[in-house]
Design a protein around this motif. Sequence first.
Motif, PDB file in Angstrom:
ATOM      1  N   GLN A  37       0.826  -1.206   0.000  1.00 50.01           N
ATOM      2  CA  GLN A  37       0.000   0.000   0.000  1.00 50.01           C
ATOM      3  C   GLN A  37       0.863   1.261   0.000  1.00 50.01           C
ATOM      4  N   ALA A  40       2.349   1.748  -3.478  1.00 55.25           N
ATOM      5  CA  ALA A  40       1.337   2.206  -4.425  1.00 55.25           C
ATOM      6  C   ALA A  40       1.048   3.685  -4.227  1.00 55.25           C
ATOM      7  N   ARG A  43       3.900   5.774  -5.619  1.00 52.65           N
ATOM      8  CA  ARG A  43       3.824   5.941  -7.073  1.00 52.65           C
ATOM      9  C   ARG A  43       2.781   6.990  -7.445  1.00 52.65           C
ATOM     10  N   LEU A  65      -2.601   3.177 -12.077  1.00 49.20           N
ATOM     11  CA  LEU A  65      -1.904   2.642 -10.911  1.00 49.20           C
ATOM     12  C   LEU A  65      -1.970   1.121 -10.884  1.00 49.20           C
ATOM     13  N   GLN A  66      -3.088   0.566 -11.321  1.00 50.40           N
ATOM     14  CA  GLN A  66      -3.197  -0.889 -11.405  1.00 50.40           C
ATOM     15  C   GLN A  66      -2.173  -1.449 -12.385  1.00 50.40           C
ATOM     16  N   THR A  69       1.378  -1.301 -10.786  1.00 49.26           N
ATOM     17  CA  THR A  69       1.629  -2.210  -9.669  1.00 49.26           C
ATOM     18  C   THR A  69       1.352  -3.668  -9.998  1.00 49.26           C
ATOM     19  N   LEU A  75      -5.754  -3.281  -5.385  1.00 53.81           N
ATOM     20  CA  LEU A  75      -5.391  -1.868  -5.502  1.00 53.81           C
ATOM     21  C   LEU A  75      -6.637  -0.990  -5.485  1.00 53.81           C
TER      22      LEU A  75
END
Length: 285
Positions: A37, A40, A43, A65-66, A69, A75
């Motif tokens: 977490q 993520a 980022r 973001l998915q 990561t 996510l």
Amino acid sequence: MTDDERYLRACMRYTDQVYRMFIGARLINKVFARVFQSHAMGRLVIAHFEAEARTDARRPTVAWLQAQTGCGRTLAAFIGIAKVFGLVVSAANPVDRREKYLIPGRPVVEGLRDWLAHHFVFAEAIGILPTGSADRLHRDADYFERFVRSSLPVIDGIAGNRRRFGRWQWFEDRECGLRIAYAYLNAHCAACLRVSPCVDAPIWFEISGERVAQSLGVSKSHVRNVINGAEDRGILDHDLRRRRARFSVDFLAEARGSLHALLRSMADAHQRAERLPRRTRGPRG
């Protein structure tokens, strides 16, 4: 002062200050229970500041973001919880209002600034960063943003060191595991300074797992399970009756190596940030 003693004092201060960020922070400890977490969110913040500085940079979205990561539903669920508590807000794309940009909330940005400053103080103390770098994070907003924009290799470097520092990584993969490790490593450093300045010496130190659990707002059984798991893997010896523990030589060497690698990657990010131009755009929107 020997190099070992300097490192021990710096590490003791570092682990204490970072651990204090999470004392009583039940919400943060729940939302950011695992390193996944935190990375993520890191980022997301990097992409947000990059988009603020460059008109051609893509603003972060859940889908973006998915993809970064490699996570899907996990996510999305994390971002959903972060939104509920105001850690992330969303804004519509003015061109396509169906698309929602993700914007880090002030608690996230300020928490990141404090977290980085504690690492910078550590790096300054052992000669990895120039004196005054930590203070600069707070007094120079432009430098802070340029550093964040330059820090993606820091996150990637941590992921790349998973095998190299497997014992340290084991704590990172447990819920609140790294915070538990900070508490125990802090007690180790304090005990070493009282007895021997050798940072990698396996020495018994007193600590209460129950107190650690109360501080973090997690269950006593969870802390006990983490420590029992660490003992099963040869990371430490645990004397429950006497409320004391002792790290293995191998783990202590890995902890030192992992922290050095992290601080050096931050020093590299500092150099990259220094080469970036100061932001000339208007106020962030």
